[in-house]
Design an enzyme around this catalytic site. Structure first.
Site, PDB file in Angstrom:
ATOM      1  N   LYS A  66    -128.557  42.673 -80.101  1.00 41.67           N
ATOM      2  CA  LYS A  66    -128.610  43.675 -81.276  1.00 41.67           C
ATOM      3  C   LYS A  66    -128.238  42.871 -82.446  1.00 41.67           C
ATOM      4  CE  LYS A  66    -125.458  46.864 -82.605  1.00 41.67           C
ATOM      5  NZ  LYS A  66    -125.636  46.773 -84.113  1.00 41.67           N
TER       6      LYS A  66
ATOM      7  N   ASP B 161    -131.424  46.518 -85.558  1.00 38.55           N
ATOM      8  CA  ASP B 161    -130.859  47.744 -85.941  1.00 38.55           C
ATOM      9  C   ASP B 161    -130.850  48.043 -87.537  1.00 38.55           C
ATOM     10  OD1 ASP B 161    -129.842  50.294 -85.440  1.00 38.55           O
ATOM     11  OD2 ASP B 161    -127.961  49.556 -85.219  1.00 38.55           O
TER      12      ASP B 161
ATOM     13  N   LYS C  63    -132.099  50.961 -89.111  1.00 36.76           N
ATOM     14  CA  LYS C  63    -131.727  52.519 -89.515  1.00 36.76           C
ATOM     15  C   LYS C  63    -132.734  52.892 -90.702  1.00 36.76           C
ATOM     16  CE  LYS C  63    -127.142  52.453 -87.436  1.00 36.76           C
ATOM     17  NZ  LYS C  63    -126.901  51.278 -87.086  1.00 36.76           N
ATOM     18  N   LEU C  64    -133.789  52.150 -90.655  1.00 33.01           N
ATOM     19  CA  LEU C  64    -134.856  52.388 -91.969  1.00 33.01           C
ATOM     20  C   LEU C  64    -134.787  53.835 -92.134  1.00 33.01           C
ATOM     21  CD1 LEU C  64    -137.685  50.341 -90.500  1.00 33.01           C
ATOM     22  CD2 LEU C  64    -136.106  49.720 -92.140  1.00 33.01           C
TER      23      LEU C  64
ATOM     24  N   ILE D  63    -139.136  55.430 -98.275  1.00 38.88           N
ATOM     25  CA  ILE D  63    -140.349  55.937 -98.417  1.00 38.88           C
ATOM     26  C   ILE D  63    -141.220  55.551 -97.236  1.00 38.88           C
ATOM     27  CG2 ILE D  63    -140.275  56.587-100.850  1.00 38.88           C
ATOM     28  CD1 ILE D  63    -142.117  54.127-101.259  1.00 38.88           C
TER      29      ILE D  63
ATOM     30  N   ASN E  43    -144.096  54.130 -97.094  1.00 36.21           N
ATOM     31  CA  ASN E  43    -144.770  52.823 -97.108  1.00 36.21           C
ATOM     32  C   ASN E  43    -143.866  51.641 -97.116  1.00 36.21           C
ATOM     33  OD1 ASN E  43    -147.075  51.103 -98.043  1.00 36.21           O
ATOM     34  ND2 ASN E  43    -145.853  50.789 -99.716  1.00 36.21           N
TER      35      ASN E  43
ATOM     36  N   ARG F 188    -117.529  44.738 -79.005  1.00 33.39           N
ATOM     37  CA  ARG F 188    -116.197  44.086 -78.924  1.00 33.39           C
ATOM     38  C   ARG F 188    -115.833  43.779 -77.559  1.00 33.39           C
ATOM     39  NH1 ARG F 188    -113.997  47.970 -83.477  1.00 33.39           N
ATOM     40  NH2 ARG F 188    -115.602  47.515 -85.241  1.00 33.39           N
TER      41      ARG F 188
END
Length: 231
Positions: free
Chosen positions: A34, A61, A63-64, A67, A69, A210
């Protein structure tokens, strides 16, 4: 599925040198990494290209939450890098998630995962931002919306997995951050669980950080996690 393919190691590092050191220590043990916002900002997309060139799968990762587009453009950029998974925020709604799914169609190996409720959030945190009901209820609500958008899977805590499988069946991927070995600190995760419990409940993948990356011997720690999944 080979248990090595179910374990995603989170490279939550603040520089490329530290991340490369962990990848080198894990060698052939780990197949899936990740890359989050911290490492992407510090090292840039070239590091993702580096991992892909070594034959590793990458969970980007992001996390969009933008908007539609802009989300579509970010997904296309991720697909061009060769990543296997990218995250979009479920709270962004149907339009954002649909835009991500549509953009991913040009990249057959790219899967869109919808983040439900961040594992650090509690019921009280949701109340603070005006969302009624419990975290568990919000997870299911967003998971159903993600399915309507065509997302390939979900990001949810280990404690949410059983309810998601019961409600949604076997098809969606369920990737669980917030997993720790028995006796380890859950750190900032409010809804943690063990790797074995997450997989037993129906998670397709677990994300470990971790527990592996800060161990004196990361490869040995990875093997310990893997062994726990096979029992």
């Amino acid at each position: 599925m080979d248990t090595r393919d179910q374990i995603i190691v989170a490279l939550d590092c603040d520089d490329r040198a530290g991340a490369e050191r962990i990848v080198g220590q894990l060698g052939e043990e780990c197949r899936f990494y990740k890359v989050g916002l911290e490492l992407l900002t510090a090292a840039g997309p070239d590091f993702v290209t580096f991992l892909v060139a070594q034959g590793k799968e990458v969970f980007l990762d992001l996390k969009l939450f933008e908007i539609p587009n802009s989300v579509a453009g970010a997904v296309r950029a991720a697909g061009t890098l060769g990543v296997s998974m990218v995250t979009v925020h479920g709270m962004g709604g149907l339009g954002i998630m649909t835009a991500a799914v549509e953009a991913a169609r040009a990249f057959p190996g790219l899967r869109i995962l919808a983040l439900t409720v961040v594992t650090s959030m509690t019921d009280e945190d949701l109340t603070d931002i005006g969302i009624g009901g419990s975290a568990a209820e919000q997870v299911l609500r967003l998971a159903r919306l993600a399915g309507k958008a065509g997302c390939h899977g979900l990001i949810a805590s280990p404690q949410d997995v059983a309810a998601l499988r019961s409600a949604l069946g076997a098809d969606p991927l369920i990737v669980t951050p917030g997993v720790t070995l028995p006796g380890d600190s859950p750190a900032e995760h409010a809804r943690p669980g063990t790797p074995r419990a997450a997989i037993a409940a129906g998670a397709s993948h677990i994300v470990v950080g971790r527990t592996v990356t800060r161990a004196p011997d990361p490869a040995a720690a990875f093997r310990l996690v893997r062994a726990g999944l096979s029992r």
